[in-house]
Design an enzyme around this catalytic site. Structure first.
Site, PDB file in Angstrom:
ATOM      1  N   ARG A 108      -9.708   7.948  -0.969  1.00 46.08           N
ATOM      2  CA  ARG A 108     -10.696   8.390   0.024  1.00 46.08           C
ATOM      3  C   ARG A 108     -11.556   9.511  -0.542  1.00 46.08           C
ATOM      4  NH1 ARG A 108     -10.481   7.570   5.507  1.00 46.08           N
ATOM      5  NH2 ARG A 108      -9.010   5.974   6.138  1.00 46.08           N
TER       6      ARG A 108
ATOM      7  N   HIS B  21      -3.470  -5.133   7.756  1.00 44.66           N
ATOM      8  CA  HIS B  21      -3.618  -3.996   8.669  1.00 44.66           C
ATOM      9  C   HIS B  21      -2.705  -4.157   9.875  1.00 44.66           C
ATOM     10  CE1 HIS B  21      -5.107  -0.351  10.401  1.00 44.66           C
ATOM     11  NE2 HIS B  21      -5.795  -0.144   9.295  1.00 44.66           N
TER      12      HIS B  21
ATOM     13  N   GLU C  81      -8.598   0.304  -2.913  1.00 47.54           N
ATOM     14  CA  GLU C  81      -9.333   0.246  -1.646  1.00 47.54           C
ATOM     15  C   GLU C  81     -10.275   1.441  -1.619  1.00 47.54           C
ATOM     16  OE1 GLU C  81      -6.518  -0.409   1.601  1.00 47.54           O
ATOM     17  OE2 GLU C  81      -7.937   0.682   2.853  1.00 47.54           O
TER      18      GLU C  81
ATOM     19  N   ARG D 204      -7.472  12.779   0.998  1.00 48.48           N
ATOM     20  CA  ARG D 204      -6.422  13.270   1.898  1.00 48.48           C
ATOM     21  C   ARG D 204      -5.019  12.811   1.492  1.00 48.48           C
ATOM     22  NH1 ARG D 204      -7.246   9.676   7.304  1.00 48.48           N
ATOM     23  NH2 ARG D 204      -9.345  10.494   7.207  1.00 48.48           N
TER      24      ARG D 204
ATOM     25  N   HIS E 159       0.968   6.145   1.985  1.00 50.12           N
ATOM     26  CA  HIS E 159       1.786   7.049   2.805  1.00 50.12           C
ATOM     27  C   HIS E 159       2.730   7.915   1.966  1.00 50.12           C
ATOM     28  CE1 HIS E 159       0.099   5.585   6.345  1.00 50.12           C
ATOM     29  NE2 HIS E 159       1.131   5.061   6.964  1.00 50.12           N
TER      30      HIS E 159
ATOM     31  N   THR F 110      -8.087   3.084   8.388  1.00 47.58           N
ATOM     32  CA  THR F 110      -9.319   2.296   8.439  1.00 47.58           C
ATOM     33  C   THR F 110      -9.404   1.629   9.808  1.00 47.58           C
ATOM     34  OG1 THR F 110      -8.895   1.847   6.117  1.00 47.58           O
ATOM     35  CG2 THR F 110     -10.662   0.607   7.158  1.00 47.58           C
TER      36      THR F 110
ATOM     37  N   ASN G  63       0.855  -1.186   0.000  1.00 45.50           N
ATOM     38  CA  ASN G  63       0.000   0.000   0.000  1.00 45.50           C
ATOM     39  C   ASN G  63       0.894   1.240   0.000  1.00 45.50           C
ATOM     40  OD1 ASN G  63      -1.389   2.286   1.138  1.00 45.50           O
ATOM     41  ND2 ASN G  63      -3.067   0.927   1.670  1.00 45.50           N
TER      42      ASN G  63
ATOM     43  N   GLU H 273     -10.872  -9.732   2.994  1.00 44.11           N
ATOM     44  CA  GLU H 273      -9.571  -9.390   3.578  1.00 44.11           C
ATOM     45  C   GLU H 273      -9.769  -9.401   5.091  1.00 44.11           C
ATOM     46  OE1 GLU H 273      -7.395  -5.929   2.136  1.00 44.11           O
ATOM     47  OE2 GLU H 273      -6.412  -5.739   4.100  1.00 44.11           O
TER      48      GLU H 273
ATOM     49  N   HIS I 181      -5.770   3.590  -1.460  1.00 46.72           N
ATOM     50  CA  HIS I 181      -7.108   3.903  -0.956  1.00 46.72           C
ATOM     51  C   HIS I 181      -7.477   5.300  -1.445  1.00 46.72           C
ATOM     52  CE1 HIS I 181      -9.854   4.072   2.887  1.00 46.72           C
ATOM     53  NE2 HIS I 181     -10.510   4.390   1.777  1.00 46.72           N
TER      54      HIS I 181
HETATM   55  N1  PXP Z   1      -5.762  -3.346   4.441  1.00 51.11           N
HETATM   56  C1  PXP Z   1      -6.661  -2.354   4.550  1.00 51.11           C
HETATM   57  C2  PXP Z   1      -8.079  -2.658   4.203  1.00 51.11           C
HETATM   58  C3  PXP Z   1      -6.297  -1.069   4.988  1.00 51.11           C
HETATM   59  O1  PXP Z   1      -7.209  -0.104   5.113  1.00 51.11           O
HETATM   60  C4  PXP Z   1      -4.937  -0.816   5.267  1.00 51.11           C
HETATM   61  C5  PXP Z   1      -4.505   0.557   5.678  1.00 51.11           C
HETATM   62  O2  PXP Z   1      -4.545   1.420   4.603  1.00 51.11           O
HETATM   63  C6  PXP Z   1      -4.030  -1.872   5.112  1.00 51.11           C
HETATM   64  C7  PXP Z   1      -4.458  -3.143   4.716  1.00 51.11           C
HETATM   65  C8  PXP Z   1      -2.569  -1.700   5.371  1.00 51.11           C
HETATM   66  O3  PXP Z   1      -2.389  -1.391   6.723  1.00 51.11           O
HETATM   67  P1  PXP Z   1      -0.975  -0.909   7.223  1.00 51.11           P
HETATM   68  O4  PXP Z   1      -0.706   0.423   6.588  1.00 51.11           O
HETATM   69  O5  PXP Z   1      -1.142  -0.828   8.702  1.00 51.11           O
HETATM   70  O6  PXP Z   1       0.031  -1.941   6.790  1.00 51.11           O
END
Ligand code: PXP
Length: 237
Positions: free
Chosen positions: A45, A191, A70, A49, A10, A101, A7, A151, A43
């Site tokens: 949003r 997550h 996402e 953001r 960031h 999330t 992901n 997931e 994601h």
């Molecule tokens: N899965 C989902 C559905 C999420 O919302 C997130 C956070 O964006 C992640 C995985 C990844 O989480 P993390 O950034 O804590 O690794």
């Protein structure tokens, strides 16, 4: 072997903090793929953001592995997904004020809406994953509404403050993975996973893919993105 999807939200968060055009999540996605990531997750949003519309358009054109969008199940974002045709979408609950999330989707509580959204996505050839807590009722509901994937939310496992709590949460995830497999669903997880707690989840052999963002980006600041992805990949096999 479980696949690793990275992901890159960031990277966009850092860019948006300055309001300029770098660092670029599109470039970061390419580096993740070159390091061996099997997919890229972003994601989009409603409040934009971090990830912007421009990012998802360019990622759709450049990602060579698999683009997982996402998203909350809101009308505006659904339209974008149907036009963009990512390789899959992951539906998540989205709250404006949250830092990330927070919980899993309440699938059982919105079966009609989710059935309709999933049918639209399927009509456009887009498989849907539902981000859910490791809960039997939600897994059964995910099957009923026509999801292809679930997931499993690993947040409570990742946040555990004692070994006993971590073991308890792990057992719930392992049971949920078996239950989802029994329903014929494909299974992703993610997550809060990091370099300490991922190997145990990756060893659950029915999980297809892990979705990891924060820990990899945090490490990338010190060691570089390529190495951070490779080190996480090493934990996934
Ligand atoms: N899965 C989902 C559905 C999420 O919302 C997130 C956070 O964006 C992640 C995985 C990844 O989480 P993390 O950034 O804590 O690794």
């Amino acid at each position: 072997m479980v696949k690793l999807a990275i992901n890159v939200d960031h990277v966009a968060t850092l860019r948006q903090a300055r309001g300029i055009d770098e660092p670029d999540p599109v470039l970061a996605a390419g580096i993740c793929e070159l390091a061996g990531a099997a997919g890229i997750v972003v994601h989009l949003r409603e409040d934009r953001r971090h990830i912007q519309d421009r990012d998802v358009i360019l990622l759709r054109q450049t990602v060579k592995t698999k683009l997982n969008l996402e998203m909350g199940a809101a009308e505006e974002i659904i339209k974008i997904a149907l036009n963009l045709k990512p390789d899959m979408v992951t539906l998540v609950p989205e709250k404006r004020a949250e830092l990330t999330t927070e919980g899993g989707l309440d699938v059982a509580g919105q079966e009609r809406h989710l059935t309709s959204v999933i049918a639209q996505m399927k009509g456009a050839g887009i498989p849907v994953s539902l981000f859910i807590n490791p809960d039997d009722g939600q897994i059964k509901a995910a099957k009923r509404v026509g999801a292809t994937f679930v997931e499993i939310h690993t947040g409570r496992y990742s946040d555990a403050v004692s070994e006993e709590e971590e073991d308890r949460e792990f057992a719930l995830i392992a049971a949920a993975v078996n239950a989802a497999h029994g329903e014929g669903l494909r299974i992703n997880a993610g997550h809060g996973l990091n370099y300490r707690n991922t190997a145990r989840i990756a060893a659950l052999d029915k999980i297809a893919e892990l979705s990891i963002g924060h820990a990899v980006m945090a490490r990338a600041i010190y060691v570089g993105l390529d190495q951070a992805v490779r080190e996480m990949l090493a934990l996934c096999c």
